[in-house]
Enzyme design. Structure first.
Site, PDB file in Angstrom:
ATOM      1  N   ASP A   1       0.848  -1.199   0.000  1.00 31.22           N
ATOM      2  CA  ASP A   1       0.000   0.000   0.000  1.00 31.22           C
ATOM      3  C   ASP A   1       0.879   1.243   0.000  1.00 31.22           C
ATOM      4  O   ASP A   1       1.973   1.231   0.545  1.00 31.22           O
ATOM      5  CB  ASP A   1      -0.839   0.068   1.292  1.00 31.22           C
ATOM      6  CG  ASP A   1      -1.692  -1.168   1.461  1.00 31.22           C
ATOM      7  OD1 ASP A   1      -2.175  -1.672   0.438  1.00 31.22           O
ATOM      8  OD2 ASP A   1      -1.838  -1.620   2.619  1.00 31.22           O
TER       9      ASP A   1
ATOM     10  N   GLU B   1     -12.892  11.197  15.276  1.00 26.52           N
ATOM     11  CA  GLU B   1     -12.785  12.538  14.698  1.00 26.52           C
ATOM     12  C   GLU B   1     -12.458  12.464  13.215  1.00 26.52           C
ATOM     13  O   GLU B   1     -12.735  13.386  12.460  1.00 26.52           O
ATOM     14  CB  GLU B   1     -11.708  13.355  15.430  1.00 26.52           C
ATOM     15  CG  GLU B   1     -11.898  14.839  15.171  1.00 26.52           C
ATOM     16  CD  GLU B   1     -10.754  15.702  15.643  1.00 26.52           C
ATOM     17  OE1 GLU B   1     -10.702  15.989  16.828  1.00 26.52           O
ATOM     18  OE2 GLU B   1      -9.929  16.092  14.793  1.00 26.52           O
ATOM     19  N   GLU B   2     -11.882  11.364  12.792  1.00 25.10           N
ATOM     20  CA  GLU B   2     -11.479  11.217  11.390  1.00 25.10           C
ATOM     21  C   GLU B   2     -12.622  10.857  10.448  1.00 25.10           C
ATOM     22  O   GLU B   2     -12.428  10.862   9.242  1.00 25.10           O
ATOM     23  CB  GLU B   2     -10.392  10.134  11.276  1.00 25.10           C
ATOM     24  CG  GLU B   2      -9.054  10.522  11.847  1.00 25.10           C
ATOM     25  CD  GLU B   2      -8.412  11.684  11.103  1.00 25.10           C
ATOM     26  OE1 GLU B   2      -8.674  11.836   9.898  1.00 25.10           O
ATOM     27  OE2 GLU B   2      -7.681  12.451  11.744  1.00 25.10           O
TER      28      GLU B   2
ATOM     29  N   LEU C   1      -5.397  10.717  16.379  1.00 25.37           N
ATOM     30  CA  LEU C   1      -4.122  11.445  16.427  1.00 25.37           C
ATOM     31  C   LEU C   1      -4.421  12.936  16.413  1.00 25.37           C
ATOM     32  O   LEU C   1      -4.727  13.513  15.360  1.00 25.37           O
ATOM     33  CB  LEU C   1      -3.230  11.049  15.238  1.00 25.37           C
ATOM     34  CG  LEU C   1      -1.732  11.139  15.491  1.00 25.37           C
ATOM     35  CD1 LEU C   1      -1.300  10.406  16.757  1.00 25.37           C
ATOM     36  CD2 LEU C   1      -0.959  10.623  14.318  1.00 25.37           C
ATOM     37  N   ASP C   2      -4.365  13.527  17.591  1.00 21.99           N
ATOM     38  CA  ASP C   2      -4.686  14.945  17.713  1.00 21.99           C
ATOM     39  C   ASP C   2      -3.417  15.791  17.661  1.00 21.99           C
ATOM     40  O   ASP C   2      -2.352  15.346  18.078  1.00 21.99           O
ATOM     41  CB  ASP C   2      -5.403  15.192  19.052  1.00 21.99           C
ATOM     42  CG  ASP C   2      -5.768  16.643  19.208  1.00 21.99           C
ATOM     43  OD1 ASP C   2      -6.658  17.093  18.467  1.00 21.99           O
ATOM     44  OD2 ASP C   2      -5.145  17.337  20.026  1.00 21.99           O
TER      45      ASP C   2
ATOM     46  N   GLU D   1     -12.476  15.409  22.088  1.00 26.06           N
ATOM     47  CA  GLU D   1     -11.358  16.058  22.789  1.00 26.06           C
ATOM     48  C   GLU D   1     -11.751  16.501  24.195  1.00 26.06           C
ATOM     49  O   GLU D   1     -11.144  16.093  25.194  1.00 26.06           O
ATOM     50  CB  GLU D   1     -10.855  17.242  21.948  1.00 26.06           C
ATOM     51  CG  GLU D   1     -10.160  16.770  20.669  1.00 26.06           C
ATOM     52  CD  GLU D   1     -10.153  17.783  19.534  1.00 26.06           C
ATOM     53  OE1 GLU D   1     -11.029  18.688  19.517  1.00 26.06           O
ATOM     54  OE2 GLU D   1      -9.292  17.678  18.645  1.00 26.06           O
TER      55      GLU D   1
ATOM     56  N   ASP E   1      -2.350  10.397  10.644  1.00 22.58           N
ATOM     57  CA  ASP E   1      -3.616  10.473  11.376  1.00 22.58           C
ATOM     58  C   ASP E   1      -4.618   9.436  10.854  1.00 22.58           C
ATOM     59  O   ASP E   1      -5.358   8.827  11.620  1.00 22.58           O
ATOM     60  CB  ASP E   1      -4.207  11.892  11.380  1.00 22.58           C
ATOM     61  CG  ASP E   1      -4.090  12.595  10.045  1.00 22.58           C
ATOM     62  OD1 ASP E   1      -3.615  11.981   9.078  1.00 22.58           O
ATOM     63  OD2 ASP E   1      -4.489  13.767   9.976  1.00 22.58           O
TER      64      ASP E   1
ATOM     65  N   ASP F   1     -10.244  10.505  19.222  1.00 22.21           N
ATOM     66  CA  ASP F   1      -9.461  11.314  18.291  1.00 22.21           C
ATOM     67  C   ASP F   1      -8.150  10.549  18.153  1.00 22.21           C
ATOM     68  O   ASP F   1      -7.293  10.589  19.041  1.00 22.21           O
ATOM     69  CB  ASP F   1      -9.233  12.728  18.854  1.00 22.21           C
ATOM     70  CG  ASP F   1      -8.528  13.610  17.832  1.00 22.21           C
ATOM     71  OD1 ASP F   1      -8.043  13.072  16.822  1.00 22.21           O
ATOM     72  OD2 ASP F   1      -8.461  14.837  18.058  1.00 22.21           O
TER      73      ASP F   1
HETATM   74  P1  AHM Z   1      -6.848  18.841  15.253  1.00 25.87           P
HETATM   75  O1  AHM Z   1      -7.955  17.977  15.780  1.00 25.87           O
HETATM   76  O2  AHM Z   1      -7.008  19.241  13.819  1.00 25.87           O
HETATM   77  O3  AHM Z   1      -5.512  18.259  15.547  1.00 25.87           O
HETATM   78  O4  AHM Z   1      -6.981  20.233  16.060  1.00 25.87           O
HETATM   79  C1  AHM Z   1      -6.949  20.210  17.425  1.00 25.87           C
HETATM   80  C2  AHM Z   1      -5.721  20.930  17.907  1.00 25.87           C
HETATM   81  C3  AHM Z   1      -5.469  20.724  19.380  1.00 25.87           C
HETATM   82  O5  AHM Z   1      -4.539  19.701  19.599  1.00 25.87           O
HETATM   83  C4  AHM Z   1      -4.894  22.051  19.809  1.00 25.87           C
HETATM   84  O6  AHM Z   1      -5.211  22.326  21.148  1.00 25.87           O
HETATM   85  C5  AHM Z   1      -5.556  23.008  18.879  1.00 25.87           C
HETATM   86  O7  AHM Z   1      -5.970  22.295  17.751  1.00 25.87           O
HETATM   87  C6  AHM Z   1      -4.625  24.078  18.410  1.00 25.87           C
HETATM   88  O8  AHM Z   1      -5.338  24.976  17.622  1.00 25.87           O
HETATM   89  P2  AHM Z   1      -4.683  26.344  17.130  1.00 25.87           P
HETATM   90  O9  AHM Z   1      -3.699  25.958  16.080  1.00 25.87           O
HETATM   91  O10 AHM Z   1      -5.833  27.123  16.590  1.00 25.87           O
HETATM   92  O11 AHM Z   1      -4.040  26.986  18.309  1.00 25.87           O
HETATM   93 MG    MG Z   2      -8.284  16.655  17.247  1.00 26.58          MG
END
Ligand code: AHM
Ligand code: MG
Length: 331
Positions: free
Chosen positions: A70, A99-100, A120-121, A278, A76, A118
């Site tokens: 692949d 979240e994905e 990979l946040d 989150e 993420d 979530d």
């Molecule tokens: P994501 O789910 O796209 O990763 O966004 C969440 C993230 C959090 O980890 C973090 O607290 C926040 O977005 C940061 O946002 P910003 O770049 O507006 O400060």
């Molecule tokens: Mg996130």
């Protein structure tokens, strides 16, 4: 009823810790324990992928394929696949909302639990080798076992969480979670391939030392009270620390004593962070660690979700700091 806390020595493995605590959940017949093990196992796989991310990126650039033939996935999406696969194989969870993905996934089994995750946040930090995290919540399915899974099974107040936690992929990888009986932190011991108890009974350090907010948003904040609060933090010569990865910022504040603020802004009038993926899990941890987590009017855990990807303003940290911030906002 307050469950009795079991004191276990630093260094015991996650597996032993889970076994020793199982007696506290007489109705869970081991499923909750197994679910936590599944999440821990998937996180080890994700950790491995993250550790070779730089290399994967180079390989991706030259169009190489992985061993299965692949094309390399973005991390993420890969994390989403790993966690979904582990949870569907396990059979304890009957559904996942991630979240994905736009819609929840019905795993079509008789599992008692549902998971929101979530995988990979911290998307802006994924490809630059800065700490990122996984955030998860576990709930009981509300509709009767004979009925199919409904969206309403996912729209439960955070207060009904059975367990919640996060994995921080940092210089060390840590799993921090709570089953409603305090918060415990485990560090991944790479040579053993095991999580070991390193931070038992975590409590928010009450020192008002740090504040974490994206100050680039300053001109766009909708609640004047937030701006005043931040000005006060500066007057008190507090230190600002903002990584932009929620798990890393939260974890730092939990250990060192600080408040995390993601306010309502022009771009995100209802806040940016997702309630189900989150805020709820971290609010559960925060309260279990003696802290608070709120939106403008309510504790995060008391908000009735109306849709899966709903966002909220999010303030969390030691009780005193969050209470002072709220007093500024609602004044
Ligand atoms: P994501 O789910 O796209 O990763 O966004 C969440 C993230 C959090 O980890 C973090 O607290 C926040 O977005 C940061 O946002 P910003 O770049 O507006 O400060
Ligand atoms: Mg996130």
């Amino acid at each position: 009823m307050e469950k009795s806390r079991i004191d276990l020595p630093i260094g015991i493995t996650l597996d032993r810790f889970i076994k020793s605590n199982q007696s506290q959940y007489p109705n869970a017949a081991g499923e909750l324990s197994q679910l936590l093990r599944d999440i821990a196992l998937a996180s080890k796989v994700v950790n491995r992928e993250i550790n070779k991310a730089g290399l994967v990126d180079i390989m991706g650039n030259v169009g190489l394929m992985n061993s299965g033939g692949d094309h390399q996935q973005k991390l993420d999406l890969l994390a989403n696949t790993r966690f979904t696969r582990a949870l569907s194989k396990g059979g304890e969870a009957c559904g996942i909302a991630s979240e994905e993905t736009e819609q929840f996934i019905d795993l079509e089994n008789n599992g008692k639990y549902i998971v929101t995750i979530d995988p990979l946040d911290g998307s802006s930090n994924i490809d630059v080798n800065v700490s990122i995290g996984t955030i998860f919540s576990i709930y009981k399915k509300q509709t009767p076992p004979s009925e199919p899974l409904q969206e309403s099974d996912f729209l439960q107040k955070g207060r009904t969480q059975i367990a919640a936690g996060y994995i921080l992929y940092g210089p060390s990888t840590m799993l921090v979670f709570s089953t409603g009986n305090g918060v415990n932190g485990f560090t991944y011991e790479t040579t053993l391939g095991e999580y070991v108890l390193s931070h038992p009974s975590l409590l928010f350090k009450n020192a008002s030392t740090y504040y974490s907010m994206n100050e680039g948003l300053s001109f766009d904040i909708l609640d004047k009270g937030v701006t005043t609060y931040i000005t006060n933090c500066k007057e008190k010569r507090m230190s600002g620390r903002y990584i932009g990865s929620l798990v890393a910022d939260f974890h730092r504040n939990l250990l060192k004593g600080g408040i995390f603020i993601y306010p309502r802004t022009n771009q995100y009038p209802n806040g940016k962070l997702r309630l189900l993926f989150e805020a709820n899990a971290l609010a559960f941890i925060a309260e279990q660690a003696g802290g608070l987590a709120t939106a403008n009017e309510k504790a995060i855990l008391d908000i009735q979700p109306i849709r899966i990807h709903q966002t909220v303003p999010f303030y969390t940290g030691p009780k005193e700091m969050v209470t002072t911030l709220l007093a500024h906002i609602n004044h």
